[in-house]
Design a protein around this motif. Structure first.
Motif, PDB file in Angstrom:
ATOM      1  N   THR A  42       0.825  -1.209   0.000  1.00  0.00           N
ATOM      2  CA  THR A  42       0.000   0.000   0.000  1.00  0.00           C
ATOM      3  C   THR A  42       0.861   1.261   0.000  1.00  0.00           C
ATOM      4  OG1 THR A  42      -0.203   0.077   2.423  1.00  0.00           O
ATOM      5  CG2 THR A  42      -1.864  -1.195   1.204  1.00  0.00           C
ATOM      6  N   LYS A  43       2.160   1.087   0.301  1.00  0.00           N
ATOM      7  CA  LYS A  43       3.096   2.207   0.263  1.00  0.00           C
ATOM      8  C   LYS A  43       4.028   2.134  -0.943  1.00  0.00           C
ATOM      9  CE  LYS A  43       3.003   2.754   5.301  1.00  0.00           C
ATOM     10  NZ  LYS A  43       3.792   2.685   6.559  1.00  0.00           N
ATOM     11  N   ASN A  44       4.278   0.932  -1.434  1.00  0.00           N
ATOM     12  CA  ASN A  44       5.088   0.743  -2.630  1.00  0.00           C
ATOM     13  C   ASN A  44       4.525  -0.434  -3.420  1.00  0.00           C
ATOM     14  OD1 ASN A  44       7.001   0.531  -4.642  1.00  0.00           O
ATOM     15  ND2 ASN A  44       8.571  -0.355  -3.317  1.00  0.00           N
ATOM     16  N   ILE A  45       3.650  -0.160  -4.364  1.00  0.00           N
ATOM     17  CA  ILE A  45       2.959  -1.215  -5.098  1.00  0.00           C
ATOM     18  C   ILE A  45       3.921  -2.046  -5.943  1.00  0.00           C
ATOM     19  CG2 ILE A  45       2.410   0.167  -7.148  1.00  0.00           C
ATOM     20  CD1 ILE A  45       0.104  -2.406  -5.369  1.00  0.00           C
ATOM     21  N   LYS A  46       5.076  -1.494  -6.289  1.00  0.00           N
ATOM     22  CA  LYS A  46       6.043  -2.223  -7.107  1.00  0.00           C
ATOM     23  C   LYS A  46       6.582  -3.462  -6.401  1.00  0.00           C
ATOM     24  CE  LYS A  46       6.307   0.447 -10.800  1.00  0.00           C
ATOM     25  NZ  LYS A  46       5.994  -0.060 -12.167  1.00  0.00           N
ATOM     26  N   THR A  47       6.468  -3.503  -5.079  1.00  0.00           N
ATOM     27  CA  THR A  47       6.954  -4.669  -4.340  1.00  0.00           C
ATOM     28  C   THR A  47       6.199  -5.932  -4.724  1.00  0.00           C
ATOM     29  OG1 THR A  47       7.647  -5.418  -2.136  1.00  0.00           O
ATOM     30  CG2 THR A  47       5.428  -4.495  -2.311  1.00  0.00           C
ATOM     31  N   MET A  48       5.007  -5.783  -5.296  1.00  0.00           N
ATOM     32  CA  MET A  48       4.222  -6.938  -5.725  1.00  0.00           C
ATOM     33  C   MET A  48       4.899  -7.695  -6.869  1.00  0.00           C
ATOM     34  SD  MET A  48       1.615  -7.009  -3.713  1.00  0.00           S
ATOM     35  CE  MET A  48       0.454  -8.106  -4.509  1.00  0.00           C
ATOM     36  N   GLU A  49       5.833  -7.046  -7.532  1.00  0.00           N
ATOM     37  CA  GLU A  49       6.526  -7.669  -8.661  1.00  0.00           C
ATOM     38  C   GLU A  49       7.667  -8.586  -8.215  1.00  0.00           C
ATOM     39  OE1 GLU A  49       7.540  -4.826 -11.739  1.00  0.00           O
ATOM     40  OE2 GLU A  49       5.805  -3.596 -11.206  1.00  0.00           O
ATOM     41  N   GLU A  50       7.932  -8.613  -6.908  1.00  0.00           N
ATOM     42  CA  GLU A  50       8.996  -9.475  -6.389  1.00  0.00           C
ATOM     43  C   GLU A  50       8.473 -10.262  -5.192  1.00  0.00           C
ATOM     44  OE1 GLU A  50      13.715  -9.301  -5.100  1.00  0.00           O
ATOM     45  OE2 GLU A  50      12.567  -7.449  -5.235  1.00  0.00           O
ATOM     46  N   VAL A  51       7.739 -11.310  -5.475  1.00  0.00           N
ATOM     47  CA  VAL A  51       7.168 -12.157  -4.430  1.00  0.00           C
ATOM     48  C   VAL A  51       8.252 -13.076  -3.885  1.00  0.00           C
ATOM     49  CG1 VAL A  51       5.508 -14.018  -3.981  1.00  0.00           C
ATOM     50  CG2 VAL A  51       4.835 -12.031  -5.363  1.00  0.00           C
ATOM     51  N   MET A  52       8.412 -13.070  -2.567  1.00  0.00           N
ATOM     52  CA  MET A  52       9.510 -13.789  -1.921  1.00  0.00           C
ATOM     53  C   MET A  52       9.100 -15.155  -1.378  1.00  0.00           C
ATOM     54  SD  MET A  52      11.755 -11.525  -2.449  1.00  0.00           S
ATOM     55  CE  MET A  52      13.119 -12.269  -1.573  1.00  0.00           C
ATOM     56  N   PHE A  53       7.816 -15.335  -1.128  1.00  0.00           N
ATOM     57  CA  PHE A  53       7.328 -16.563  -0.497  1.00  0.00           C
ATOM     58  C   PHE A  53       5.993 -16.929  -1.115  1.00  0.00           C
ATOM     59  CE2 PHE A  53       4.514 -18.523   2.654  1.00  0.00           C
ATOM     60  CZ  PHE A  53       5.276 -19.584   3.116  1.00  0.00           C
ATOM     61  N   VAL A  54       5.817 -18.207  -1.433  1.00  0.00           N
ATOM     62  CA  VAL A  54       4.544 -18.679  -1.992  1.00  0.00           C
ATOM     63  C   VAL A  54       4.149 -19.996  -1.337  1.00  0.00           C
ATOM     64  CG1 VAL A  54       3.299 -19.451  -4.056  1.00  0.00           C
ATOM     65  CG2 VAL A  54       4.968 -17.589  -4.239  1.00  0.00           C
ATOM     66  N   MET A  55       2.960 -20.001  -0.783  1.00  0.00           N
ATOM     67  CA  MET A  55       2.336 -21.228  -0.287  1.00  0.00           C
ATOM     68  C   MET A  55       0.987 -21.379  -0.989  1.00  0.00           C
ATOM     69  SD  MET A  55       0.909 -22.119   3.560  1.00  0.00           S
ATOM     70  CE  MET A  55       2.431 -22.751   4.264  1.00  0.00           C
ATOM     71  N   LYS A  56       0.715 -22.568  -1.486  1.00  0.00           N
ATOM     72  CA  LYS A  56      -0.599 -22.862  -2.060  1.00  0.00           C
ATOM     73  C   LYS A  56      -1.106 -24.163  -1.436  1.00  0.00           C
ATOM     74  CE  LYS A  56      -2.799 -24.764  -6.065  1.00  0.00           C
ATOM     75  NZ  LYS A  56      -2.471 -25.717  -7.119  1.00  0.00           N
ATOM     76  N   ASP A  57      -2.332 -24.128  -0.951  1.00  0.00           N
ATOM     77  CA  ASP A  57      -2.925 -25.315  -0.340  1.00  0.00           C
ATOM     78  C   ASP A  57      -2.066 -25.879   0.789  1.00  0.00           C
ATOM     79  OD1 ASP A  57      -5.461 -25.727  -1.379  1.00  0.00           O
ATOM     80  OD2 ASP A  57      -4.743 -26.834  -3.125  1.00  0.00           O
ATOM     81  N   GLY A  58      -1.383 -24.987   1.501  1.00  0.00           N
ATOM     82  CA  GLY A  58      -0.570 -25.411   2.638  1.00  0.00           C
ATOM     83  C   GLY A  58       0.797 -25.947   2.304  1.00  0.00           C
ATOM     84  N   LYS A  59       1.140 -25.957   1.006  1.00  0.00           N
ATOM     85  CA  LYS A  59       2.463 -26.417   0.570  1.00  0.00           C
ATOM     86  C   LYS A  59       3.301 -25.244   0.147  1.00  0.00           C
ATOM     87  CE  LYS A  59       4.780 -29.375  -2.845  1.00  0.00           C
ATOM     88  NZ  LYS A  59       4.611 -30.310  -3.974  1.00  0.00           N
ATOM     89  N   VAL A  60       4.537 -25.175   0.629  1.00  0.00           N
ATOM     90  CA  VAL A  60       5.442 -24.086   0.279  1.00  0.00           C
ATOM     91  C   VAL A  60       6.116 -24.383  -1.068  1.00  0.00           C
ATOM     92  CG1 VAL A  60       7.493 -22.786   0.941  1.00  0.00           C
ATOM     93  CG2 VAL A  60       5.850 -23.509   2.693  1.00  0.00           C
ATOM     94  N   TYR A  61       5.975 -23.458  -2.002  1.00  0.00           N
ATOM     95  CA  TYR A  61       6.587 -23.598  -3.317  1.00  0.00           C
ATOM     96  C   TYR A  61       7.770 -22.648  -3.515  1.00  0.00           C
ATOM     97  CZ  TYR A  61       2.612 -26.429  -4.745  1.00  0.00           C
ATOM     98  OH  TYR A  61       1.673 -27.428  -4.833  1.00  0.00           O
ATOM     99  N   LYS A  62       7.812 -21.577  -2.755  1.00  0.00           N
ATOM    100  CA  LYS A  62       8.903 -20.606  -2.883  1.00  0.00           C
ATOM    101  C   LYS A  62       9.189 -20.059  -1.499  1.00  0.00           C
ATOM    102  CE  LYS A  62      10.176 -16.540  -5.642  1.00  0.00           C
ATOM    103  NZ  LYS A  62       9.679 -15.587  -6.674  1.00  0.00           N
TER     104      LYS A  62
END
Length: 426
Positions: free
Chosen positions: A405-425
């Protein structure tokens, strides 16, 4: 039980031989439902769902539980892109692929594109048209055979003869044939119903129509209306019987109005949308999926010699630069907005650039994030399972370095991803 501590990219993870719950300590957490950024929260994940969200940094309660330390980051629910094409990706040889690729080539490529999309933080996508390989890709992801986002797919798009999604546009006369409802080509009310039923038989989750001409098809018009209103109504009425909603590709204003009155759920691109059409969308509750990134990318690539066929270049120059301006006007007029990029028209994994373009056009960052979380969940009838970090929701969780909400560009560098409880990144 022995618990070991592992560090990945500065993120501390406690793992056990038999893990039960996962505790995610979040420095900041985006509350998409209420439009707020909260501080110092712990998300407890059990299996593939969120068990609880607790105040402060809570430690695992048993030796079998594990810990993920995201105290320096901002945590959000997994994102949804409502307009992607996972079977392919832009390249100068793309128009030859229909003749040089086998179905298996598209399938193998789609696996890589799906994983790239997931690692960019998009845990759910709406796949809006390909050869039908997209249905097999969805099934493979659901079965755990390949890594990718949760996919809602249209299978094959529906078009009229010579329309934007006619699969034999530009072919020579020996190859062009006369495709019909089985191939997604509609020329009557009867064809319309049959094509929807065929897509249901094929395994689609929704219907996508090309209500006007398009940019990248090798056909003259970018924006002429290509269905009658009666044909569109036949599509949406039949779709409703099968639990489908309908997305309508549309650049031209008249085609958009026919689609809205015909009962579609979303308008894709909407480039030449008039104020009258915006008001009609508000009246009917139709959502606008702008795909600004695609517009910018195609207008840039149109300046590269021989990147597109000659017939496509003037359309790309005409349509591409206008989408962001149209989006800004539609947002200010109160049109409902759902996040979508048309990834595949540009490189997969760059989907989050759309956030910056939306904010640049006047949409507050929080509303842009909501357009990619709680809004798609409503359209996909997933509002009790997706789009929020809350108890009972899917454990689809991502993290970025800064407060978006203060720097929207940060959305372009996702550091962690979990889907369905499994960590992918991590």
């Amino acid at each position: 039980m022995i618990k070991t501590m592992l560090t990945f990219c500065g993120i501390l993870i406690a793992s056990a031989a038999s893990s039960q719950d996962i505790y995610i300590q979040a420095g900041k957490l985006v509350d998409t439902k209420n439009g707020k950024v909260l501080s110092e929260k712990t998300i407890v994940v059990s299996g593939n769902t969120i068990k609880s969200v607790e105040n402060g940094y809570v430690q695992p309660r048993t030796s079998a539980d594990s810990l993920i330390d995201l105290r320096t980051m901002t945590v959000l629910p997994g994102l949804t892109d409502m307009h992607v094409h996972l079977e392919s990706e832009t390249n100068p040889q793309k128009y030859l692929e229909s003749f040089t690729f086998n179905e298996a080539d598209f399938a193998f490529n789609s696996v890589g594109f799906a994983k790239t999309t997931l690692l960019a933080g998009f845990t759910t996508v709406r796949e809006l048209g390909g050869s039908g390989v997209n249905i097999a890709l969805r099934n493979a992801v659901n079965a755990g055979k390949v890594d990718g986002p949760r996919i809602f797919t249209a299978g094959k798009s529906l078009a009229t003869t010579g329309g934007h999604a006619d699969p034999t546009n530009s072919f020579n006369r020996k190859l062009v044939g006369d495709p019909g409802p089985k191939e997604g080509v509609v020329n009557s009310i009867e064809d319309a119903a049959k094509a929807v039923r065929q897509n249901y038989k094929n395994g689609s989750d929704l219907i996508k129509i090309t209500a006007t001409g398009g940019v990248l098809s090798v056909a003259k018009s970018s924006s002429n209306p290509q269905f009658t209103e009666e044909e569109i109504k036949a599509i949406t009425t039949t779709a409703k019987d099968y639990g489908f909603h309908v997305a309508a590709h549309a650049h031209g204003d008249e085609g958009m109005q026919r689609a809205i009155r015909g009962g579609v759920t979303t308008i894709e691109h909407g480039t030449l949308m008039s104020e009258k059409t915006m008001d009609l969308m508000k009246e009917y509750g139709t959502y606008y999926v702008p795909t600004i990134t695609a517009g910018k990318e195609v207008s840039e690539k149109a300046e590269i010699e021989n990147y597109y066929p000659a017939l496509v270049v003037p359309k790309a120059r005409e349509i591409g630069p206008k989408i962001q301006t149209t989006f800004g006007k539609a947002y200010k007029r109160g049109v409902l907005i759902a996040f979508g990029t048309d990834a595949g028209v540009f490189e997969h994994g760059k989907n989050a650039k759309e956030f910056g373009y939306m904010v640049e056009a006047g949409m507050p960052a929080m509303e842009a994030i909501q357009s990619a979380t709680i809004t798609p969940a409503k359209i996909l009838k997933m509002e009790t399972k997706s789009g929020q970090i809350a108890p009972g929701f899917f454990a689809d969780i991502i993290a970025v370095k800064e407060d978006p909400t203060k720097n929207i560009k940060t959305m372009e560098e996702v550091m962690f991803v979990m889907k369905d409880g499994k960590v992918y990144k991590r």
